[in-house]
Design an enzyme around this catalytic site. Structure first.
Site, short mmCIF file in Angstrom:
data_model
loop_
_atom_site.label_atom_id
_atom_site.label_comp_id
_atom_site.label_asym_id
_atom_site.label_seq_id
_atom_site.Cartn_x
_atom_site.Cartn_y
_atom_site.Cartn_z
N LYS A 7 -11.63 -2.14 8.04
CA LYS A 7 -12.14 -1.53 6.80
C LYS A 7 -13.17 -0.44 7.08
O LYS A 7 -13.38 0.45 6.27
CB LYS A 7 -12.72 -2.60 5.88
CG LYS A 7 -11.64 -3.53 5.33
CD LYS A 7 -12.15 -4.47 4.26
CE LYS A 7 -11.03 -5.31 3.66
NZ LYS A 7 -10.55 -6.36 4.58
C1 LIG Z 1 -9.20 -6.89 4.48
C2 LIG Z 1 -8.59 -7.50 5.67
C3 LIG Z 1 -7.20 -7.75 5.77
C4 LIG Z 1 -6.25 -7.49 4.62
O1 LIG Z 1 -6.05 -6.13 4.35
P1 LIG Z 1 -5.42 -5.65 2.98
O2 LIG Z 1 -5.57 -4.18 2.96
O3 LIG Z 1 -6.24 -6.31 1.90
O4 LIG Z 1 -3.99 -6.09 2.93
C5 LIG Z 1 -6.70 -8.26 6.96
N1 LIG Z 1 -7.52 -8.55 7.99
C6 LIG Z 1 -8.85 -8.34 7.94
C7 LIG Z 1 -9.69 -8.70 9.11
C8 LIG Z 1 -9.44 -7.81 6.79
O5 LIG Z 1 -10.78 -7.62 6.74
#
Ligand SMILES: *Cc1c(COP(=O)(O)O)cnc(C)c1O
Length: 459
Positions: free
Chosen positions: A104
């Protein structure tokens, strides 16, 4: 509706309840243009890809901006997104080198810089109000710390986050970051956010905003690394690559779908879920059946514990031929019956869009973490392990399979210890994290108190 310039969509995407604004069609990248990007570094590529969408920031300024975002000292890797070969035709796309050790950061860090740019241009201020149980909140705080014109008010449940998560968030000393730990649970924090941002007078007078996973700038920034991954593992035009994506809210893989729609030669988009398999079920059966909070299991890949996927609507829009009437009908059905059925379109999911899916269990994760470590020496986190497990099922000879590494193992050390008997080492720069002074405001779960705090500290 008339098309809006990028910056307006950026600020509109702040609405806590809305913001699913995406371009209706995607620019096409032809073979020649794609090949001309091979020699670019990550920020160079980001300027090219984002430049296709950003129509109101001059190219030279955009280039400067992305160079400030994607710096080796912020991402702990010279390439920003390094590739890490595993065994059996799999390669990790290293998206988690950023400050909070999760993918993210790639989009959030861009968001932080582009917010500051647009707010400065408009001489405006912004107060981000959010609730977190760990991941998204810390990514947002690290992206927005020290940014001019922006303050962050992040509510978290007192005493209910891991030591690592607490240390990460509460050790930030920047004056514009406000951690409010409330004596309650996550849902109560979330209710206070809804209540305060639902008070339209308060929201307007204090320029309240949110940073949703459906924010278009975040989705756009994620498109870049699909192009990056493709360029790193191919040698010439038209070669195909598959991507496996640990998924929850369908945000990450939506960016992959868009990259493919733009002409990137993507063979398969492999969607991986954990036990909470709403999305896996849809791609297997054609039936979309979100679950209630009570039906959502707490798993060892907690960032994928979702019951409804907020970004999924945008993919279904493409699936129904971009017919917004049809889309509305489906969502009305969803409201009435709790599900909708597109099983008659199921063959197209793969043939037309490249989507396949699979899910994994806690036992699968432990086994995958252990076997990957034993075979390659690479330690993967539980979310990435969901991706590796499902990817292995879909590998084809001669076609590279890139598994998106969505977090580093140090973030989920308990599960690592369960899998291999020893905890995961934190990266060198985070080893002293636990000993840093923490700054947090503890208060009752009371909207009035939070409101007063914001009134006193707003940007
Ligand atoms: C947010 C997150 C996901 C999921 O991603 P999406 O875009 O919501 O499908 C998977 N793994 C980790 C470590 C995350 O922080």
């Amino acid at each position: 509706m008339a098309a809006l310039p990028f910056s307006d969509i950026l600020l509109e995407g702040l609405a806590p309840d809305g913001g699913l604004t995406l371009p209706e069609s995607f620019p096409h990248v032809d073979t020649q243009q794609l090949e001309s990007w091979r020699a670019l570094d990550y920020p160079g590529l980001a300027a090219e890809v984002l430049g296709l969408y950003i129509d109101d920031i001059p190219r030279a300024e955009l280039s400067r901006l992305v160079r400030q975002v994607y710096r080796p000292d912020v991402f702990g890797a010279a390439e920003i997104v390094p590739l890490k070969p595993l065994n059996d035709g799999l390669t990790l796309l290293g998206l988690s080198q950023g400050p909070t050790l999760a993918f993210k950061d790639i989009a959030m860090q861009f968001l932080g810089h582009v917010f500051e740019y647009v707010l400065t241009q408009r001489n405006a201020t912004l107060n981000i109000l959010g609730a977190t149980s760990g991941d998204t909140g810390s990514a947002a705080e690290y992206a927005l710390r020290g940014k001019r014109g922006i303050s962050v008010f992040m509510l978290s449940p007192y005493g209910r986050m891991s030591d690592f998560q607490r240390a990460q968030m509460y050790s930030l000393q920047d004056a514009n970051i406000h951690n409010l730990a409330l004596r309650g649970v996550f849902d109560e924090c979330q209710d206070i956010v809804k209540k305060l941002s639902g008070d339209l007078d308060f929201k307007a007078s204090h320029h309240l905003g949110a940073v949703n996973s459906i924010n278009w700038a975040r989705i756009a920034a994620q498109i870049v690394y699909y192009f990056w991954g493709w360029l790193r593992v191919t040698h010439g035009p038209g070669e195909q690559v598959s991507f496996a994506v640990p998924s929850g809210n369908f945000g990450n893989i939506l960016s992959g779908h868009i990259a493919r729609s733009m002409g990137l030669p993507v063979r398969r988009l492999v969607l991986a879920t954990n036990e909470n398999n709403v999305l896996e079920e849809f791609f297997r059966t054609g039936i979309y059946r979100p679950r209630s909070a009570e039906q959502t299991q707490a798993t060892s890949s907690p960032s994928m514990d979702i019951s409804r996927a907020s970004n999924f609507e945008r993919f279904v829009f493409d699936l129904v031929g971009q017919d917004s009437g049809k889309l509305r009908e489906l969502w009305e059905q969803l409201g009435r019956r709790g599900e909708f059925d597109l099983s008659h379109m199921r063959p197209q999911f793969e043939s037309r869009y490249g989507f396949v899916s699979g899910s994994s269990t806690h036992a699968d994760r432990l086994r995958t973490i252990r076997s990957t470590y034993e075979a390659t020496g690479v330690l993967i986190d539980p979310h990435t392990a969901d991706g590796v497990k499902v990817a292995a099922h879909y590998v084809e000879s001669g076609i590279p399979m890139l598994v998106l590494e969505t977090a580093l193992p140090a973030k989920f050390s308990k599960t690592i210890e369960e899998a291999i008997g020893v905890p995961a080492e934190p990266p060198a720069h985070l080893r002293s994290l636990a000993s840093l002074a923490q700054r947090v405001e503890v208060m009752d779960c009371d909207a009035q108190q939070v409101r007063r705090y914001i009134e006193q500290h707003a940007a």
